[in-house]
Design a protein around this motif. Structure first.
Motif, mmCIF file in Angstrom:
data_model
loop_
_atom_site.group_PDB
_atom_site.id
_atom_site.type_symbol
_atom_site.label_atom_id
_atom_site.label_comp_id
_atom_site.label_asym_id
_atom_site.label_seq_id
_atom_site.Cartn_x
_atom_site.Cartn_y
_atom_site.Cartn_z
ATOM 1 N N ASN A 195 0.842 -1.200 0.000
ATOM 2 C CA ASN A 195 0.000 0.000 0.000
ATOM 3 C C ASN A 195 0.880 1.253 0.000
ATOM 4 N N PHE A 196 0.240 2.406 -0.162
ATOM 5 C CA PHE A 196 0.951 3.679 -0.251
ATOM 6 C C PHE A 196 1.709 4.026 1.031
ATOM 7 N N PRO A 197 1.122 3.897 2.243
ATOM 8 C CA PRO A 197 1.886 4.227 3.457
ATOM 9 C C PRO A 197 3.158 3.395 3.605
ATOM 10 N N GLY A 198 3.101 2.112 3.242
ATOM 11 C CA GLY A 198 4.299 1.283 3.334
ATOM 12 C C GLY A 198 5.376 1.760 2.376
ATOM 13 N N ALA A 199 4.963 2.155 1.171
ATOM 14 C CA ALA A 199 5.920 2.666 0.195
ATOM 15 C C ALA A 199 6.555 3.964 0.672
ATOM 16 N N VAL A 200 5.762 4.817 1.316
ATOM 17 C CA VAL A 200 6.275 6.079 1.868
ATOM 18 C C VAL A 200 7.371 5.802 2.895
ATOM 19 N N ALA A 201 7.128 4.840 3.789
ATOM 20 C CA ALA A 201 8.111 4.514 4.833
ATOM 21 C C ALA A 201 9.410 4.009 4.224
ATOM 22 N N ILE A 202 9.304 3.119 3.226
ATOM 23 C CA ILE A 202 10.508 2.578 2.588
ATOM 24 C C ILE A 202 11.303 3.686 1.904
ATOM 25 N N ARG A 203 10.624 4.538 1.156
ATOM 26 C CA ARG A 203 11.318 5.613 0.444
ATOM 27 C C ARG A 203 11.993 6.589 1.407
ATOM 28 N N PHE A 204 11.346 6.871 2.533
ATOM 29 C CA PHE A 204 11.919 7.789 3.515
ATOM 30 C C PHE A 204 13.215 7.221 4.088
ATOM 31 N N PHE A 205 13.185 5.947 4.537
ATOM 32 C CA PHE A 205 14.373 5.371 5.160
ATOM 33 C C PHE A 205 15.459 5.056 4.139
ATOM 34 N N LEU A 206 15.073 4.830 2.891
ATOM 35 C CA LEU A 206 16.075 4.690 1.846
ATOM 36 C C LEU A 206 16.858 5.993 1.714
ATOM 37 N N GLY A 207 16.161 7.131 1.782
ATOM 38 C CA GLY A 207 16.824 8.429 1.741
ATOM 39 C C GLY A 207 17.729 8.669 2.932
ATOM 40 N N VAL A 208 17.291 8.238 4.114
ATOM 41 C CA VAL A 208 18.084 8.412 5.334
ATOM 42 C C VAL A 208 19.455 7.748 5.187
ATOM 43 N N PHE A 209 19.468 6.500 4.737
ATOM 44 C CA PHE A 209 20.739 5.771 4.717
ATOM 45 C C PHE A 209 21.571 6.032 3.467
ATOM 46 N N GLU A 210 20.940 6.487 2.382
ATOM 47 C CA GLU A 210 21.734 6.879 1.219
ATOM 48 C C GLU A 210 22.347 8.266 1.394
ATOM 49 N N ALA A 211 21.942 9.000 2.425
ATOM 50 C CA ALA A 211 22.444 10.357 2.636
ATOM 51 C C ALA A 211 23.946 10.390 2.896
ATOM 52 N N ALA A 212 24.532 9.255 3.294
ATOM 53 C CA ALA A 212 25.955 9.237 3.641
ATOM 54 C C ALA A 212 26.864 9.074 2.439
ATOM 55 N N VAL A 213 26.345 8.553 1.321
ATOM 56 C CA VAL A 213 27.255 8.106 0.269
ATOM 57 C C VAL A 213 27.951 9.260 -0.453
ATOM 58 N N THR A 214 27.240 10.284 -0.884
ATOM 59 C CA THR A 214 27.893 11.354 -1.651
ATOM 60 C C THR A 214 28.867 12.169 -0.798
ATOM 61 N N PRO A 215 28.468 12.663 0.400
ATOM 62 C CA PRO A 215 29.467 13.374 1.208
ATOM 63 C C PRO A 215 30.599 12.470 1.659
ATOM 64 N N GLY A 216 30.296 11.192 1.922
ATOM 65 C CA GLY A 216 31.342 10.259 2.330
ATOM 66 C C GLY A 216 32.358 10.037 1.220
ATOM 67 N N PHE A 217 31.877 9.890 -0.015
ATOM 68 C CA PHE A 217 32.792 9.683 -1.133
ATOM 69 C C PHE A 217 33.579 10.957 -1.441
ATOM 70 N N ALA A 218 32.965 12.120 -1.240
ATOM 71 C CA ALA A 218 33.694 13.375 -1.428
ATOM 72 C C ALA A 218 34.842 13.482 -0.415
ATOM 73 N N LEU A 219 34.584 13.067 0.825
ATOM 74 C CA LEU A 219 35.633 13.087 1.849
ATOM 75 C C LEU A 219 36.734 12.085 1.523
ATOM 76 N N LEU A 220 36.350 10.892 1.078
ATOM 77 C CA LEU A 220 37.353 9.896 0.697
ATOM 78 C C LEU A 220 38.249 10.418 -0.425
ATOM 79 N N THR A 221 37.640 11.096 -1.392
ATOM 80 C CA THR A 221 38.409 11.621 -2.513
ATOM 81 C C THR A 221 39.388 12.689 -2.069
ATOM 82 N N SER A 222 38.938 13.604 -1.204
ATOM 83 C CA SER A 222 39.827 14.660 -0.732
ATOM 84 C C SER A 222 40.907 14.106 0.188
ATOM 85 N N GLN A 223 40.612 12.987 0.828
ATOM 86 C CA GLN A 223 41.548 12.366 1.760
ATOM 87 C C GLN A 223 42.694 11.653 1.041
#
Length: 518
Positions: A157-185
């Motif tokens: 259902n729609f509420p379940g999809a909303v929850a999945i999409r929200f938490f997918l965003g939470v944990f993907e939030a680390a990848v771009t800044p993390g990779f930028a730091l790795l590159t500068s490091q």
């Protein structure tokens, strides 16, 4: 070979100026913060103030080792980062909408919900990237976001999809800044632009891989049937692949040079020494309030934020609606899965070429603006060409896929041009907060009543990209002006050399020896 002596503080392959700072700087804030220096100071604690010389052969050998151990995995993970958040676009034409009862603007909100999670967690994850072991925290986030994505196959259902999409965003939030730091490091300034361009280009490879996988699943299940719905299969395939990559990431990617298991003890020190030229260090675990304040008062922070916000309004719309956009050109749903693949190839070529040329000629911003101009032309073709010109409008869509070039160029400039670890993580977080806000707004411009042409959304995209082009030229002008000011200050006879100044975790504004990359 590499030797230790007192004459050459930087690799001879880098064209940099001598380390010196104004005397008034040395006897105030710099020395005040010297007890809280960068992690790199640990590497040199037993060398008794002597400098390290790295010849060209050693530098090339180290770079090759670093590239082969970091870049392939970073590239594949970043490709999955893009594919995992855009799997929704493929699923939308594979039966997802009726199966979970989407209606009205529900799909648009699912597109935006990922970025609500990303936005909510972007600054906290930036703080954690500084405080936690960089490699291990990034690996944890990769494994969890892959696990969350597989759970989408159980949504009904729609509420379940909303929850999945929200938490997918939470944990993907680390990848771009993390990779930028790795590159500068790990990389010098002259190497960073091309490396960021390469790993970010795997967004395009993700689109190519995702389109082919989705097309194969759609055709295969149509011909032979399946035990579960086709859209569930694509979530399971991409999610489980991401989990596997996260486990490998934990094993392979170190927190910094000092605990890289694939480097010899001597090479770990040399790997730190080769990035001395960056004047940035390799990491500092202490939050510094004055650096936060400097980030918030730096005009470039807000120029970067403005670009990310406005440029990603188009990105949020196109990345979630590209399959439906191609259907609107007059192609079938299965054809749209296949015809989206060349768009990924355009993005790969544009990003790699811009990264190489930007570093080769020292003009990342100006070269990347070419990608924005190409995208504007492409969107004008989509809007202006008649409905029956399917091929012309499809070519216009392909041209728009060069639009990430300036976003990636600015991301690489956060690695190269923002010094001070707290300041760097703050600017990166704000940049990606703007990215989230733009991607939240973007899907809302594609209103159901405007289908299949979506002309208001397409005009909005052209206006946004035009504003971004002006912002890019402002950033280029500002950095060029600041470099001229710093050059005049360095020419003053009052300057003296300060030992290990590049490891004191100074900001780019504090350190007048810091030269901005254009």
């Amino acid at each position: 070979m590499a030797t230790v002596d007192e004459k050459a503080p930087v690799p001879p392959t880098e064209d940099v100026e001598k380390d010196s700072l104004p005397r008034k700087h040395a006897d105030s804030k710099i020395l005040e913060h010297s007890h809280d220096a960068d992690e790199a100071m640990k590497a040199f604690s037993g060398i008794d103030g002597e400098a390290i010389t790295i010849d060209e052969a050693t530098n090339k050998r180290l770079l090759k080792i670093i590239d082969w151990h970091l870049m392939p995995l970073m590239c594949v993970v970043y490709g999955m980062n893009y594919l995992d958040k855009t799997t929704l676009s493929y699923a939308s034409i594979m039966g997802l909408k009726p199966d979970i009862g989407l209606k009205g603007n529900d799909y648009q909100w699912l597109g935006s919900m990922f970025y609500f999670g990303y936005l909510a967690w972007e600054y906290p994850t930036g703080y954690l990237l500084q405080r936690m072991p960089l490699g291990k925290y990034s690996a944890f986030c990769i494994v969890v976001w892959g696990t969350v994505l597989t759970c989408f196959a159980a949504v009904h259902n729609f509420p379940g999809a909303v929850a999945i999409r929200f938490f997918l965003g939470v944990f993907e939030a680390a990848v771009t800044p993390g990779f930028a730091l790795l590159t500068s490091q790990w990389y010098t300034k002259n190497e960073q632009g091309s490396r960021v361009g390469i790993w970010f280009s795997f967004n395009g490879w993700g689109q190519i891989f995702g389109g082919l996988v989705a097309y194969g699943i759609a055709v295969g299940t149509e011909r032979h049937g399946s035990a579960i719905e086709p859209w569930k299969i694509i979530f399971l395939v991409t999610g489980l692949l991401t989990v596997s990559l996260g486990v490998y990431f934990y094993y392979l990617i170190p927190d910094n040079q000092l605990n890289a298991r694939w480097l010899k003890e001597e090479d770990r020190i040399l790997a730190v020494a080769r990035v001395r030229v960056n004047q940035q260090g390799i990491g500092n675990k202490h939050f510094k309030m004055y650096q936060l304040k400097e980030a918030l008062t730096d005009p470039m922070t807000w120029a970067f934020f403005f670009f990310a916000l406005v440029a990603d309004i188009p990105n949020g719309g196109v990345s979630n609606f590209f399959s439906q956009l191609i259907v609107g050109f007059g192609y079938t749903e299965q054809q749209s899965l296949l015809y989206g693949v060349p768009g990924g190839a355009v993005e790969v070529i544009a990003l790699v070429l811009n990264g190489y040329l930007g570093d080769r000629f020292g003009q990342r911003i100006l070269f990347s603006s070419g990608g924005m101009l190409s995208s504007i032309v492409g969107m004008i073709l989509i809007v202006a060409l008649p409905l029956h010109n399917n091929v012309g409008r499809l070519i216009g869509y392909y041209l728009t896929q060069a639009s990430p070039c300036p976003f990636v160029a600015l991301l690489s400039l956060i690695s190269s041009n923002v010094a001070g670890y707290t300041k760097k993580t703050t600017v990166a977080a704000l940049y990606l907060i703007g990215y989230c806000a733009g991607n939240i707004i973007g899907p809302q411009t594609f209103r159901p009543k405007d289908a299949p042409r979506y002309v208001p959304a397409e005009i909005t995209i052209i206006v946004c990209w035009g504003a971004c082009l002006m912002d890019l030229y402002f950033i280029w002008w500002w950095y060029r002006r600041q470099n001229a000011k710093k050059a005049r200050i360095r020419a003053s006879p009052e300057y003296v050399k300060l030992e290990n100044q590049e490891w004191l975790d100074l900001t780019d504004m504090e350190n007048h020896e810091f030269v901005y990359t254009l």
